[in-house]
Design a protein around this motif. Structure first.
Motif, PDB file in Angstrom:
ATOM      1  N   GLU A 178      69.528  58.316-100.844  1.00 56.23           N
ATOM      2  CA  GLU A 178      70.417  58.288 -99.685  1.00 56.23           C
ATOM      3  C   GLU A 178      71.549  57.294 -99.942  1.00 56.23           C
ATOM      4  O   GLU A 178      71.502  56.143 -99.491  1.00 56.23           O
ATOM      5  N   PRO A 179      72.581  57.695-100.666  1.00 57.99           N
ATOM      6  CA  PRO A 179      73.680  56.787-100.984  1.00 57.99           C
ATOM      7  C   PRO A 179      74.386  56.300 -99.716  1.00 57.99           C
ATOM      8  O   PRO A 179      74.421  56.995 -98.694  1.00 57.99           O
ATOM      9  N   ALA A 180      74.927  55.093 -99.799  1.00 59.12           N
ATOM     10  CA  ALA A 180      75.661  54.516 -98.684  1.00 59.12           C
ATOM     11  C   ALA A 180      76.964  53.930 -99.202  1.00 59.12           C
ATOM     12  O   ALA A 180      77.266  54.003-100.402  1.00 59.12           O
ATOM     13  N   ASP A 181      77.737  53.352 -98.319  1.00 62.21           N
ATOM     14  CA  ASP A 181      79.016  52.757 -98.711  1.00 62.21           C
ATOM     15  C   ASP A 181      78.778  51.310 -99.127  1.00 62.21           C
ATOM     16  O   ASP A 181      79.075  50.367 -98.394  1.00 62.21           O
ATOM     17  N   ASP A 182      78.208  51.133-100.313  1.00 58.80           N
ATOM     18  CA  ASP A 182      77.933  49.792-100.825  1.00 58.80           C
ATOM     19  C   ASP A 182      78.045  49.805-102.345  1.00 58.80           C
ATOM     20  O   ASP A 182      78.093  50.857-102.979  1.00 58.80           O
ATOM     21  N   LEU A 183      78.084  48.609-102.919  1.00 55.77           N
ATOM     22  CA  LEU A 183      78.295  48.471-104.359  1.00 55.77           C
ATOM     23  C   LEU A 183      77.154  49.073-105.154  1.00 55.77           C
ATOM     24  O   LEU A 183      77.387  49.713-106.186  1.00 55.77           O
ATOM     25  N   LEU A 184      75.913  48.877-104.717  1.00 59.31           N
ATOM     26  CA  LEU A 184      74.779  49.407-105.475  1.00 59.31           C
ATOM     27  C   LEU A 184      74.816  50.926-105.525  1.00 59.31           C
ATOM     28  O   LEU A 184      74.566  51.524-106.580  1.00 59.31           O
ATOM     29  N   SER A 185      75.144  51.568-104.420  1.00 60.53           N
ATOM     30  CA  SER A 185      75.258  53.029-104.428  1.00 60.53           C
ATOM     31  C   SER A 185      76.338  53.484-105.401  1.00 60.53           C
ATOM     32  O   SER A 185      76.170  54.489-106.116  1.00 60.53           O
ATOM     33  N   ASP A 186      77.450  52.736-105.449  1.00 59.98           N
ATOM     34  CA  ASP A 186      78.519  53.091-106.381  1.00 59.98           C
ATOM     35  C   ASP A 186      78.088  52.889-107.831  1.00 59.98           C
ATOM     36  O   ASP A 186      78.429  53.693-108.717  1.00 59.98           O
ATOM     37  N   LEU A 187      77.342  51.808-108.101  1.00 56.35           N
ATOM     38  CA  LEU A 187      76.847  51.580-109.464  1.00 56.35           C
ATOM     39  C   LEU A 187      75.862  52.672-109.877  1.00 56.35           C
ATOM     40  O   LEU A 187      75.865  53.121-111.035  1.00 56.35           O
ATOM     41  N   ILE A 188      75.037  53.104-108.952  1.00 54.97           N
ATOM     42  CA  ILE A 188      74.108  54.201-109.239  1.00 54.97           C
ATOM     43  C   ILE A 188      74.890  55.466-109.563  1.00 54.97           C
ATOM     44  O   ILE A 188      74.561  56.205-110.505  1.00 54.97           O
ATOM     45  N   ALA A 189      75.949  55.723-108.799  1.00 54.88           N
ATOM     46  CA  ALA A 189      76.766  56.912-109.053  1.00 54.88           C
ATOM     47  C   ALA A 189      77.411  56.843-110.431  1.00 54.88           C
ATOM     48  O   ALA A 189      77.447  57.837-111.166  1.00 54.88           O
ATOM     49  N   VAL A 190      77.913  55.651-110.814  1.00 56.03           N
ATOM     50  CA  VAL A 190      78.504  55.483-112.143  1.00 56.03           C
ATOM     51  C   VAL A 190      77.459  55.748-113.206  1.00 56.03           C
ATOM     52  O   VAL A 190      77.704  56.460-114.187  1.00 56.03           O
TER      53      VAL A 190
END
Length: 403
Positions: free
Chosen positions: A198-210
């Motif tokens: 469940e991605p959210a608007d945060d840095l960890l979610s963005d790092l996971i996406a990368v």
């Protein structure tokens, strides 16, 4: 060899006198380090600055000679971080982080930092006195960095306890540090799994996406890649370092002001001095007395001394930042200091990833504190203040104030 014993009180409460003596005698010393093993200690500004950027000095522990280094062992899922890496892996991961940890994301944290600072000050104001470390300097950065990464609020108390255990481990109870590492690994593994689902608007979610966009490093033919261990280690490093360094920077800054009333008065009279003041706080009494240890890949000459390959090198940021050869009247706190190329946040490719955030948090924290409490003062004699019993960090155990 000169002993560098962390139990010697002066090296904890006021290391600068000891570094003054060492720096005046020679630029490089062969000393006994905190773990009982011999190390090379570099003390003068030009040598420290050059060594920080010297690619021959590796961070990767595989370059340490057998039996030469005894460090705290982390599991692979937390150990694959930037503090243990050299190019090309270091370059690859810094590039990937830059895609998620953008200046725009940091700038967006200004309003939340101001809001949290006000809430924390609201909570202590009725009492007229507080331990500013426990009630302000510590909870502010932990709230900010947890918000940045998307750490649930209910998990933050545990994380702070684990981090404090690792910052200052009890040598008589080594199981505490091991338990804290185990708990943090389980926590980050679970958090990444939840963010991936469940991605959210945060840095960890963005790092996971990368990481997921680029694929696994084991996948042949892909470009820049981030392994699962590297992802977990990166989250650990951002949270741990973002908390520890900023806590000490804020608390040390407050102490510096309260023990230099003329500088406190100058900042109150001209709040626009705050940006330069943060740089001077970092130089004068920064959060890290020593840079992360390094290991020469080959014999390296530093300050006229040849250090053999594989031996441990410690670069004294605290000593370099008080070097009279670089700074005029270096033991004086001067918020209007014009030339301030301090090394408190590093230099070269290993320059602190979170430096812009730490600077902004400290500036906003000090600004709010001085505005809210015009009569802020120490609540105990300065000689009663205690520092953390470690040479790895320059931080207080408490900071009692009244207002």
């Amino acid at each position: 060899m000169t002993p560098l014993d962390p139990t010697v009180k002066s090296l904890i409460t006021d290391p600068y006198g000891a570094y003054d003596t060492l720096r005046a005698k020679a630029p490089v010393h062969r000393v006994v380090g905190p773990d009982g093993l011999p190390v090379w200690l570099v003390t003068r500004y030009p040598d420290v600055r050059q060594a920080l950027a010297d690619p021959r000095l590796a961070l990767d522990r595989t370059h340490a000679a057998p039996g030469n280094y005894r460090g705290f062992a982390l599991p692979p899922a937390l150990d694959a971080n930037l503090l243990n890496m050299d190019p090309p892996d270091h370059t690859r991961i810094r590039r990937l982080v830059a895609r998620a940890f953008t200046p725009r994301r940091v700038a967006a944290l200004r309003a939340p930092i101001e809001r949290v600072a006000e809430q924390l000050l609201d909570a202590v104001e009725p009492s007229g006195r507080a331990d500013l470390l426990a009630s302000y300097a510590a909870p502010l950065p932990i709230t900010v960095i947890c918000d940045l990464l998307g750490v649930p609020e209910e998990d933050r108390r545990d994380f702070r306890a684990w981090t404090d255990t690792l910052i200052t481990p009890d040598p008589t109870r080594p199981e505490q540090a091991r338990d804290a590492v185990k708990a943090m690994l389980g926590f980050f593994t679970g958090l990444i799994a939840r963010k991936r689902a469940e991605p959210a608007d945060d840095l960890l979610s963005d790092l996971i996406a990368v990481r997921d966009e680029e694929g696994d490093p084991g996948t042949e033919g892909t470009g820049d890649r981030l392994s699962e261990d590297e992802l977990t280690s990166l989250a650990f490093l951002i949270l741990f370092a973002g908390y520890e360094n900023t806590v000490h920077l804020i608390a040390n800054a407050v102490l510096a002001l309260l023990t230099h009333p003329e500088q406190l008065a100058a900042l109150r009279a001209d709040p626009e001095l705050i940006e330069g003041a943060v740089e001077e706080f970092a130089r004068f009494d920064g959060p890290a007395p020593l840079a992360i240890r390094r290991f020469p890949r080959e014999p390296v000459t530093i300050g006229g001394v040849t250090v053999p390959a594989g031996e441990t090198v410690l670069l004294s940021l605290a000593s370099a930042n008080r070097d009279p050869g670089q700074f005029t009247d270096p033991d004086r706190l001067d918020l209007r200091r014009r030339e301030n190329g301090h090394l408190a946040l590093g230099h070269g490719i290993h320059y602190c990833l979170g430096a812009p955030l730490a600077r902004m948090e400290t500036a906003l924290a000090i600004t709010a504190l001085l505005r809210r409490f015009p009569d802020l003062a120490l609540d105990v004699p300065v000689e009663r203040l205690r520092h953390r019993p470690t040479m790895r960090a320059r931080g207080l155990l408490e900071l009692p104030v009244r207002f």
